[in-house]
Design a protein around this motif. Structure first.
Motif, mmCIF file in Angstrom:
data_model
loop_
_atom_site.group_PDB
_atom_site.id
_atom_site.type_symbol
_atom_site.label_atom_id
_atom_site.label_comp_id
_atom_site.label_asym_id
_atom_site.label_seq_id
_atom_site.Cartn_x
_atom_site.Cartn_y
_atom_site.Cartn_z
ATOM 1 N N GLU A 244 0.818 -1.206 0.000
ATOM 2 C CA GLU A 244 0.000 0.000 0.000
ATOM 3 C C GLU A 244 0.854 1.259 0.000
ATOM 4 N N LEU A 245 2.068 1.143 0.517
ATOM 5 C CA LEU A 245 2.941 2.304 0.629
ATOM 6 C C LEU A 245 3.939 2.425 -0.515
ATOM 7 N N ASP A 246 4.270 1.290 -1.151
ATOM 8 C CA ASP A 246 5.320 1.317 -2.166
ATOM 9 C C ASP A 246 5.076 0.217 -3.193
ATOM 10 N N ASP A 247 5.009 0.615 -4.474
ATOM 11 C CA ASP A 247 4.843 -0.375 -5.537
ATOM 12 C C ASP A 247 6.075 -1.253 -5.699
ATOM 13 N N TRP A 248 7.241 -0.699 -5.358
ATOM 14 C CA TRP A 248 8.484 -1.430 -5.548
ATOM 15 C C TRP A 248 9.312 -1.409 -4.256
ATOM 16 N N PRO A 249 8.881 -2.160 -3.257
ATOM 17 C CA PRO A 249 9.627 -2.165 -1.986
ATOM 18 C C PRO A 249 11.039 -2.726 -2.140
ATOM 19 N N GLY A 250 11.247 -3.541 -3.170
ATOM 20 C CA GLY A 250 12.585 -4.106 -3.409
ATOM 21 C C GLY A 250 13.468 -3.230 -4.269
ATOM 22 N N GLY A 251 12.970 -2.053 -4.628
ATOM 23 C CA GLY A 251 13.781 -1.110 -5.389
ATOM 24 C C GLY A 251 14.118 -1.586 -6.794
ATOM 25 N N ILE A 252 15.278 -1.145 -7.277
ATOM 26 C CA ILE A 252 15.672 -1.418 -8.654
ATOM 27 C C ILE A 252 15.931 -2.894 -8.896
ATOM 28 N N LYS A 253 16.351 -3.627 -7.870
ATOM 29 C CA LYS A 253 16.593 -5.067 -8.041
ATOM 30 C C LYS A 253 15.285 -5.795 -8.304
ATOM 31 N N GLN A 254 14.214 -5.336 -7.672
ATOM 32 C CA GLN A 254 12.894 -5.920 -7.926
ATOM 33 C C GLN A 254 12.449 -5.626 -9.353
ATOM 34 N N LYS A 255 12.690 -4.415 -9.798
ATOM 35 C CA LYS A 255 12.329 -4.059 -11.168
ATOM 36 C C LYS A 255 13.121 -4.898 -12.179
ATOM 37 N N TYR A 256 14.392 -5.129 -11.887
ATOM 38 C CA TYR A 256 15.219 -5.948 -12.771
ATOM 39 C C TYR A 256 14.662 -7.368 -12.878
ATOM 40 N N SER A 257 14.229 -7.918 -11.749
ATOM 41 C CA SER A 257 13.695 -9.281 -11.756
ATOM 42 C C SER A 257 12.402 -9.391 -12.564
ATOM 43 N N VAL A 258 11.675 -8.293 -12.654
ATOM 44 C CA VAL A 258 10.438 -8.275 -13.452
ATOM 45 C C VAL A 258 10.767 -8.074 -14.927
ATOM 46 N N LEU A 259 11.709 -7.189 -15.233
ATOM 47 C CA LEU A 259 12.024 -6.867 -16.615
ATOM 48 C C LEU A 259 12.760 -7.998 -17.335
ATOM 49 N N LYS A 260 13.645 -8.697 -16.647
ATOM 50 C CA LYS A 260 14.497 -9.688 -17.319
ATOM 51 C C LYS A 260 13.710 -10.719 -18.125
ATOM 52 N N PRO A 261 12.704 -11.390 -17.560
ATOM 53 C CA PRO A 261 11.949 -12.346 -18.387
ATOM 54 C C PRO A 261 11.138 -11.681 -19.497
ATOM 55 N N MET A 262 10.720 -10.454 -19.286
ATOM 56 C CA MET A 262 9.982 -9.726 -20.312
ATOM 57 C C MET A 262 10.859 -9.468 -21.546
ATOM 58 N N LEU A 263 12.152 -9.227 -21.306
ATOM 59 C CA LEU A 263 13.063 -8.849 -22.378
ATOM 60 C C LEU A 263 13.317 -9.964 -23.384
ATOM 61 N N ALA A 264 13.062 -11.197 -22.997
ATOM 62 C CA ALA A 264 13.386 -12.328 -23.867
ATOM 63 C C ALA A 264 12.782 -12.157 -25.260
ATOM 64 N N GLU A 265 11.530 -11.724 -25.323
ATOM 65 C CA GLU A 265 10.854 -11.587 -26.615
ATOM 66 C C GLU A 265 11.497 -10.492 -27.467
ATOM 67 N N THR A 266 11.896 -9.406 -26.829
ATOM 68 C CA THR A 266 12.561 -8.318 -27.549
ATOM 69 C C THR A 266 13.919 -8.759 -28.080
ATOM 70 N N LEU A 267 14.669 -9.451 -27.243
ATOM 71 C CA LEU A 267 16.006 -9.889 -27.647
ATOM 72 C C LEU A 267 15.954 -10.911 -28.781
ATOM 73 N N LYS A 268 14.940 -11.749 -28.796
ATOM 74 C CA LYS A 268 14.789 -12.711 -29.893
ATOM 75 C C LYS A 268 14.652 -11.997 -31.229
ATOM 76 N N LEU A 269 13.861 -10.919 -31.227
ATOM 77 C CA LEU A 269 13.656 -10.158 -32.462
ATOM 78 C C LEU A 269 14.929 -9.441 -32.912
ATOM 79 N N LEU A 270 15.892 -9.300 -31.996
ATOM 80 C CA LEU A 270 17.167 -8.653 -32.313
ATOM 81 C C LEU A 270 18.262 -9.686 -32.542
ATOM 82 N N ASN A 271 17.841 -10.929 -32.770
ATOM 83 C CA ASN A 271 18.751 -12.035 -33.130
ATOM 84 C C ASN A 271 19.711 -12.419 -32.012
ATOM 85 N N PHE A 272 19.256 -12.322 -30.781
ATOM 86 C CA PHE A 272 20.027 -12.851 -29.663
ATOM 87 C C PHE A 272 19.773 -14.359 -29.581
ATOM 88 N N THR A 273 20.821 -15.110 -29.303
ATOM 89 C CA THR A 273 20.665 -16.547 -29.102
ATOM 90 C C THR A 273 20.133 -16.812 -27.700
#
Length: 313
Positions: free
Chosen positions: A123-152
């Motif tokens: 209720e007080l903070d959307d990201w209580p874990g700070g930037i590390k929490q955001k990184y943990s959310v973004l990393k799996p999301m990025l897979a689709e973007t990286l595939k389109l950029l020819n990442f293995t």
């Protein structure tokens, strides 16, 4: 009889001469003098000078009476709308396509700004874990973007950081010279500059919060990065603090498109911009649109919107 005719001829000549000297014959001179013929135009043959002007002026009434009625054509303005992604997968694919378009266009420094789904918020903070929490959310999301950029697959799974790992400035590089960096800060500017010398650099949700006190080198570096994908939901205000919902979308090479959510659920484009517009520009844009669009909105409906907005805070 001859004297009378000569006096009349002299009078006509003087009137015509005077009219010519003041910038052309006076309208209807021939008619006023009682000249006979087919309308006033025939009498113009008696005038030795300024004939074109006299023709236009004297015959204006006659011409006007013969003009056909102009039809009023109703032009229907085509309203442009935007389509925002319906899922995280769609958003990340759109981002990847925008980066690929930038690569094809020869861009060497690009930026992406996307919303992250809130997970584990309080209720007080959307990201209580700070930037590390955001990184943990973004990393799996990025897979689709990286595939389109020819990442293995192995390049997608790599876990490297610029600076210390606690800063969660993740970096992904492929064999084709593309480097993607998430949550970059001014503290790693030298590393970013080095990466961009040998790679096409893509920043995702960088943390360069610039103001008038920012270093010139920092400002210059961010200015050199073209925003190729941008998606943001906007909470704006109309007259009387009336809540207005909107969106800003950019998919390279298209411009930034600012849209308002209509009562019917559509997303109508209000304006487009070559560069990301400042907040003050958006405030003015939505206020003026609401001033006209919502002018007939009743008091009860206005209060309902304000209450709904307050309950979402």
């Amino acid at each position: 009889m001859v004297e009378s005719f000569s006096s009349l001829s002299l009078l006509m000549l003087l009137i015509c001469l005077q009219s010519h000297l003041v910038g052309g014959f006076a309208p209807g001179v021939g008619c006023l003098l009682g000249l006979k013929g087919k309308g006033c135009t025939e009498g113009l043959r008696l005038a030795p000078f300024g004939r074109d002007k006299l023709t236009r002026q004297c015959s204006s009434t006659q011409l006007a009476s013969n003009l056909p009625l102009l039809r009023r054509t109703s032009v229907t303005m085509e309203v442009e709308s935007i389509s925002t992604p319906v899922s995280i997968l769609d958003m990340m694919q759109d981002a990847g396509k925008s980066v690929a378009a930038g690569v094809d266009a020869g861009l060497k420094r690009m930026a992406i700004e996307i919303p992250l789904p809130v997970t584990g918020g309080t209720e007080l903070d959307d990201w209580p874990g700070g930037i590390k929490q955001k990184y943990s959310v973004l990393k799996p999301m990025l897979a689709e973007t990286l595939k389109l950029l020819n990442f293995t697959d192995s390049e997608i799974q790599q876990q490297e950081f610029l600076g210390i790992s606690d800063d969660a400035i993740g970096v992904w590089k492929n064999s084709q010279g593309v480097a993607v960096v998430a949550f970059a800060t001014p503290e790693v500017l030298p590393q970013l500059q080095s990466l961009s010398e040998t790679n096409t650099l893509v920043l995702i949700n960088h943390q360069f919060f610039l103001d008038e006190f920012s270093a010139e080198a920092t400002q210059s570096f961010i200015d050199s990065c073209t925003i190729v994908y941008f998606l943001q939901s906007l909470s704006m205000k109309g007259p009387g603090l009336l809540p207005v919902k909107g969106y800003m979308l950019r998919q390279y090479p298209d411009p930034f498109k600012v849209a308002r959510r209509t009562d019917e659920g559509g997303k109508q484009v209000l304006d487009t911009y070559a560069e990301k517009p400042a907040r003050a520009v958006l405030d003015d844009l939505f206020y003026k649109d609401s001033e006209e669009r919502d002018k007939d909105l009743g008091l009860f409906e206005r209060l309902k919107r304000i209450q709904k907005e307050a309950s979402n805070i």
